[in-house]
Write a protein that holds these residues in place. Sequence first.
Motif, PDB file in Angstrom:
ATOM      1  N   LEU A  82       0.606  -1.550  -0.406  1.00  0.00           N
ATOM      2  CA  LEU A  82       0.024   0.107   0.000  1.00  0.00           C
ATOM      3  C   LEU A  82       1.542   1.016  -0.198  1.00  0.00           C
ATOM      4  O   LEU A  82       2.005   1.312   0.925  1.00  0.00           O
ATOM      5  N   ARG A  83       0.694   2.493  -0.560  1.00  0.00           N
ATOM      6  CA  ARG A  83       1.816   2.946  -0.752  1.00  0.00           C
ATOM      7  C   ARG A  83       0.358   5.077  -0.491  1.00  0.00           C
ATOM      8  O   ARG A  83      -0.383   4.641  -0.707  1.00  0.00           O
ATOM      9  N   LYS A  84       1.225   5.995   0.227  1.00  0.00           N
ATOM     10  CA  LYS A  84       1.514   6.925   0.487  1.00  0.00           C
ATOM     11  C   LYS A  84       1.728   8.081   0.165  1.00  0.00           C
ATOM     12  O   LYS A  84       3.163   7.552   0.720  1.00  0.00           O
ATOM     13  N   THR A  85       1.230   8.856  -0.117  1.00  0.00           N
ATOM     14  CA  THR A  85       2.948  10.200   0.371  1.00  0.00           C
ATOM     15  C   THR A  85       2.696  11.243   0.741  1.00  0.00           C
ATOM     16  O   THR A  85       1.017  11.785   0.879  1.00  0.00           O
ATOM     17  N   LEU A  86       3.843  11.473   1.310  1.00  0.00           N
ATOM     18  CA  LEU A  86       3.214  12.125   2.467  1.00  0.00           C
ATOM     19  C   LEU A  86       4.044  14.290   2.420  1.00  0.00           C
ATOM     20  O   LEU A  86       4.797  13.800   1.579  1.00  0.00           O
ATOM     21  N   GLN A  87       3.423  14.935   2.333  1.00  0.00           N
ATOM     22  CA  GLN A  87       4.358  16.070   2.972  1.00  0.00           C
ATOM     23  C   GLN A  87       4.448  16.145   4.234  1.00  0.00           C
ATOM     24  O   GLN A  87       3.886  16.676   4.402  1.00  0.00           O
ATOM     25  N   LEU A  88       5.604  16.912   4.072  1.00  0.00           N
ATOM     26  CA  LEU A  88       6.170  17.226   5.482  1.00  0.00           C
ATOM     27  C   LEU A  88       7.023  18.802   4.991  1.00  0.00           C
ATOM     28  O   LEU A  88       7.598  18.864   4.255  1.00  0.00           O
ATOM     29  N   PRO A  89       6.928  19.657   6.440  1.00  0.00           N
ATOM     30  CA  PRO A  89       8.221  20.638   6.487  1.00  0.00           C
ATOM     31  C   PRO A  89       9.599  19.891   6.357  1.00  0.00           C
ATOM     32  O   PRO A  89       9.795  18.914   6.022  1.00  0.00           O
ATOM     33  N   ASP A 114       1.980  -7.578  12.694  1.00  0.00           N
ATOM     34  CA  ASP A 114       2.009  -7.619  11.147  1.00  0.00           C
ATOM     35  C   ASP A 114       2.375  -6.619   9.979  1.00  0.00           C
ATOM     36  O   ASP A 114       2.846  -7.114   8.662  1.00  0.00           O
ATOM     37  N   VAL A 115       2.294  -5.629  10.516  1.00  0.00           N
ATOM     38  CA  VAL A 115       3.049  -4.463   9.714  1.00  0.00           C
ATOM     39  C   VAL A 115       4.143  -4.569   8.994  1.00  0.00           C
ATOM     40  O   VAL A 115       4.616  -4.348  10.048  1.00  0.00           O
ATOM     41  N   LEU A 116       4.668  -3.988   8.059  1.00  0.00           N
ATOM     42  CA  LEU A 116       5.427  -4.450   7.341  1.00  0.00           C
ATOM     43  C   LEU A 116       6.063  -2.311   6.622  1.00  0.00           C
ATOM     44  O   LEU A 116       4.945  -2.009   6.126  1.00  0.00           O
ATOM     45  N   TRP A 117       6.921  -1.521   7.095  1.00  0.00           N
ATOM     46  CA  TRP A 117       6.290  -0.628   6.354  1.00  0.00           C
ATOM     47  C   TRP A 117       8.147   0.327   5.410  1.00  0.00           C
ATOM     48  O   TRP A 117       9.010  -0.401   6.026  1.00  0.00           O
ATOM     49  N   GLY A 118       8.391   1.097   4.669  1.00  0.00           N
ATOM     50  CA  GLY A 118       9.593   1.855   4.584  1.00  0.00           C
ATOM     51  C   GLY A 118       9.093   3.452   4.003  1.00  0.00           C
ATOM     52  O   GLY A 118       8.347   3.304   3.329  1.00  0.00           O
ATOM     53  N   TYR A 119      10.357   3.759   3.477  1.00  0.00           N
ATOM     54  CA  TYR A 119       9.303   4.722   3.209  1.00  0.00           C
ATOM     55  C   TYR A 119      10.956   5.536   2.536  1.00  0.00           C
ATOM     56  O   TYR A 119      11.775   4.743   2.456  1.00  0.00           O
ATOM     57  N   ALA A 128       9.935  22.338   2.914  1.00  0.00           N
ATOM     58  CA  ALA A 128       9.094  21.146   2.195  1.00  0.00           C
ATOM     59  C   ALA A 128       9.856  19.185   2.182  1.00  0.00           C
ATOM     60  O   ALA A 128      10.123  19.776   1.335  1.00  0.00           O
ATOM     61  N   VAL A 129       9.427  18.691   2.557  1.00  0.00           N
ATOM     62  CA  VAL A 129       9.840  17.130   1.870  1.00  0.00           C
ATOM     63  C   VAL A 129       9.057  16.142   1.797  1.00  0.00           C
ATOM     64  O   VAL A 129       7.099  16.198   2.471  1.00  0.00           O
ATOM     65  N   ARG A 130       9.007  15.811   0.900  1.00  0.00           N
ATOM     66  CA  ARG A 130       7.754  14.649  -0.302  1.00  0.00           C
ATOM     67  C   ARG A 130       8.029  13.372   0.150  1.00  0.00           C
ATOM     68  O   ARG A 130       9.037  12.789   0.029  1.00  0.00           O
ATOM     69  N   LEU A 131       7.564  12.297   1.090  1.00  0.00           N
ATOM     70  CA  LEU A 131       7.778  11.681   1.321  1.00  0.00           C
ATOM     71  C   LEU A 131       7.078  10.404   0.246  1.00  0.00           C
ATOM     72  O   LEU A 131       5.527  10.504   0.583  1.00  0.00           O
ATOM     73  N   GLN A 132       7.157   9.011   0.277  1.00  0.00           N
ATOM     74  CA  GLN A 132       6.779   7.218  -0.519  1.00  0.00           C
ATOM     75  C   GLN A 132       6.571   6.820   0.739  1.00  0.00           C
ATOM     76  O   GLN A 132       7.725   6.434   1.122  1.00  0.00           O
ATOM     77  N   LEU A 133       5.388   6.477   1.101  1.00  0.00           N
ATOM     78  CA  LEU A 133       4.958   5.572   2.072  1.00  0.00           C
ATOM     79  C   LEU A 133       4.576   4.794   1.631  1.00  0.00           C
ATOM     80  O   LEU A 133       3.616   4.212   1.017  1.00  0.00           O
ATOM     81  N   VAL A 134       4.921   3.246   1.847  1.00  0.00           N
ATOM     82  CA  VAL A 134       4.883   2.069   1.745  1.00  0.00           C
ATOM     83  C   VAL A 134       4.645   0.709   2.639  1.00  0.00           C
ATOM     84  O   VAL A 134       5.297   0.958   3.970  1.00  0.00           O
ATOM     85  N   LEU A 135       3.606  -0.191   2.516  1.00  0.00           N
ATOM     86  CA  LEU A 135       3.235  -0.737   4.178  1.00  0.00           C
ATOM     87  C   LEU A 135       2.868  -1.955   3.395  1.00  0.00           C
ATOM     88  O   LEU A 135       2.015  -2.184   2.051  1.00  0.00           O
ATOM     89  N   ALA A 136       3.242  -2.705   4.165  1.00  0.00           N
ATOM     90  CA  ALA A 136       2.840  -4.870   3.744  1.00  0.00           C
ATOM     91  C   ALA A 136       2.797  -5.464   5.337  1.00  0.00           C
ATOM     92  O   ALA A 136       3.101  -4.987   6.366  1.00  0.00           O
ATOM     93  N   SER A 137       2.465  -6.248   4.676  1.00  0.00           N
ATOM     94  CA  SER A 137       1.526  -7.469   5.268  1.00  0.00           C
ATOM     95  C   SER A 137       2.651  -8.578   5.520  1.00  0.00           C
ATOM     96  O   SER A 137       3.102  -9.081   4.576  1.00  0.00           O
ATOM     97  N   ARG A 138       3.611  -9.065   6.520  1.00  0.00           N
ATOM     98  CA  ARG A 138       3.778  -9.443   6.831  1.00  0.00           C
ATOM     99  C   ARG A 138       4.122 -11.146   6.592  1.00  0.00           C
ATOM    100  O   ARG A 138       4.330 -12.247   6.571  1.00  0.00           O
TER     101      ARG A 138
END
Length: 438
Positions: A82-89, A114-119, A128-138
Amino acid sequence: MALSTDSRFFGLDLNQLKADVFKTWQKAPQWPPLSWLRPEQALTLVPTQGDPSVVWESGAPAPVGKRSPEFWAVEIPEGMVLRKTLQLPALDPQDCASAAQLEVQAISPFPAADVLWGYAELSRSSQAVRLQLVLASRTQVEPYIQSKIAERQLTLAENAAPLSQPEVWVFAPQRQPIVIQGFGEGARAIAGRKKLMLNAAGVGVAGLLCAAIAITPTAQLRLRAIEAVHAYEGMAAKTTDVVGKREQLMQSADKVAGLSELLSERVDSVKVLSMLTKVLPDDTALQSARVQGNKVTLVGLTENSSTLMQKLSNEEGVKDVRAPSAATRLAGANRESFTIELTLDNKVFGPSLKAEEPPPAATPAQTSEAAAQPAAPSQEANATPVVPSAAPVPAQTPPVQSPPPANANQRKGPTLGGSKSGPSLGGSKPAQSQEERK
């Protein structure tokens, strides 16, 4: 009294300062001047479709080396994430990781265990900083990873070592790898830190060697100077007696020079009297002659004092002849009473510093001849003449003494004064005979 646990010093939070310094040093390997200290590592990537390939840790393709990379990664299918884009300072990388973790906890549809994640950072600016957040199931990812490990093991030789835990990657839209945390990425990070430390140590050793090379000439000069000082001290210790004698000799030479200087400022009284005896006429009688340095003061009687001063001025070595007072003549007297002052030249009337030459040594022939001469009379005296017994022995007559030379007791020379009772400068007088002296 309660102890304060606030770590502030003049309003400055020391804990925050320490954390900022630590973060700054963590980012130091990423600076362009120091990025070469931690070279990019290569991995073997097993994609979802296709054959394995060698890539850099940034995801760019890498040339195949003579040996396979030490680390490897497995790409998981897009349907497991699963992906999500974050907008941070504009936050630091450590702060971005904390913000991503908080976002995962907030939006994760999987249980916490059970969660696995990375960015990954997609872009960064000053605001600002743009991040790509990724989630997965173990539970979905681990079976897939195990199957890829088994396939990979089959492609290797039978006696090959078992494979290590792979990394789990997901690629961002710009083909930038997103590392899922909790797998083999820790081993690669440890290896990267080791290489960084080794390279930094090599740079430090090279710096020390350069410093040693730069200091070596100066150190050699200092060692030579120390060695020269020690050699000088040793030579001085060996030549102490010679140096002492030399100092004594120099002191003696200084004393002799001082004595010569003092003597050069004085005049020889004998030379002065000899000059006065020669210059003063017979009609002149000195009453006193005082010598002070090279100044001479004459007091006496003469018929013409101006003529006497002219004669003294014409004499060699005599200068500045003057009369401090006028000459006077008493009534009925035929001589003037004068006082004359004059200056003598030290070069002419100074004392002679030449030492008397010793008499020449007698030659061996003269010595033998002189030794043989007194031996002849002794032989004649010891010899007994043979005479007849009847002849009378003549009586010995005393030797006849030869009369002394006529002028042996006569002497002529300068005398002080012109009267019979004593000598005078300017006249001569025959010496008395021996009978008159008796």
